[in-house]
Write a protein that holds these residues in place. Structure first.
Motif, PDB file in Angstrom:
ATOM      1  N   MET A   1       0.773  -1.135   0.161  1.00 53.90           N
ATOM      2  CA  MET A   1       0.059   0.040  -0.218  1.00 53.90           C
ATOM      3  C   MET A   1       0.922   1.182   0.153  1.00 53.90           C
ATOM      4  N   GLY A   2       1.367   1.456   1.163  1.00 52.55           N
ATOM      5  CA  GLY A   2       2.423   2.765   1.370  1.00 52.55           C
ATOM      6  C   GLY A   2       1.705   4.081   0.613  1.00 52.55           C
ATOM      7  N   ARG A   3       2.454   4.453  -0.396  1.00 54.44           N
ATOM      8  CA  ARG A   3       1.976   5.899  -0.853  1.00 54.44           C
ATOM      9  C   ARG A   3       0.804   5.976  -1.470  1.00 54.44           C
ATOM     10  N   GLN A   4       0.224   4.955  -1.852  1.00 53.11           N
ATOM     11  CA  GLN A   4      -1.232   5.016  -2.454  1.00 53.11           C
ATOM     12  C   GLN A   4      -2.325   6.062  -1.868  1.00 53.11           C
ATOM     13  N   GLU A  90      -1.156   6.883 -13.498  1.00 49.00           N
ATOM     14  CA  GLU A  90      -0.252   5.833 -13.310  1.00 49.00           C
ATOM     15  C   GLU A  90       1.190   6.387 -12.973  1.00 49.00           C
ATOM     16  N   SER A  92       5.363   4.939 -11.259  1.00 50.25           N
ATOM     17  CA  SER A  92       5.990   3.580 -11.224  1.00 50.25           C
ATOM     18  C   SER A  92       6.055   3.413  -9.494  1.00 50.25           C
ATOM     19  N   GLU A  93       5.544   4.359  -8.766  1.00 54.06           N
ATOM     20  CA  GLU A  93       5.758   4.108  -7.328  1.00 54.06           C
ATOM     21  C   GLU A  93       4.211   3.496  -6.761  1.00 54.06           C
ATOM     22  N   LEU A  94       3.351   3.832  -7.627  1.00 50.23           N
ATOM     23  CA  LEU A  94       1.959   3.194  -7.261  1.00 50.23           C
ATOM     24  C   LEU A  94       1.760   1.737  -7.829  1.00 50.23           C
ATOM     25  N   PRO A  95       1.182   0.939  -6.795  1.00 52.07           N
ATOM     26  CA  PRO A  95       1.110  -0.671  -6.922  1.00 52.07           C
ATOM     27  C   PRO A  95       0.031  -0.695  -8.358  1.00 52.07           C
ATOM     28  N   THR A  96      -0.854   0.202  -8.212  1.00 45.98           N
ATOM     29  CA  THR A  96      -1.866  -0.134  -9.443  1.00 45.98           C
ATOM     30  C   THR A  96      -2.494   1.270  -9.662  1.00 45.98           C
TER      31      THR A  96
END
Length: 105
Positions: A1-4, A90, A92-96
């Protein structure tokens, strides 16, 4: 999750005056995020990417957050028909990808 949780994507409806006077509808996608360096913004209309009528502005910083505004201009008749518009973000830091959708109520 993190930064999302750190990202916010919101859509604003086109102003009625524009639809009425110009027969166009400009949908605004506002993205607020701590790091918009590598972000990509896409628009989808009925599930298909739309490039025509898109104008994405450079990030504006306010404190630790930056904001990108992307606008999609469509024909008012398309907006009026209840078509669904999706703003897709989009990074690169975001998982989705993060997305928001809007249609005429």
């Amino acid at each position: 999750m993190g930064r999302q949780t750190d990202i916010s994507v919101s859509l604003l409806k086109p102003p009625f005056e524009e639809i009425w006077t110009q027969q166009t509808a400009t949908i605004v996608c506002e993205i607020v995020y701590s790091d918009l360096e590598n972000i990509k913004v896409f628009w989808q209309v009925n599930g298909v990417e739309r490039k025509k009528g898109v104008e994405t502005q450079n990030p504006e910083w306010s404190g630790s957050k930056s904001t990108i505004v992307s606008k999609l201009k469509v024909m008012a008749s398309e907006w009026d028909s209840g078509t669904e518009y999706v703003c897709l973000v989009e990074d690169s830091e975001l998982p989705t990808p993060v997305k928001a959708s809007i249609r005429k109520a």
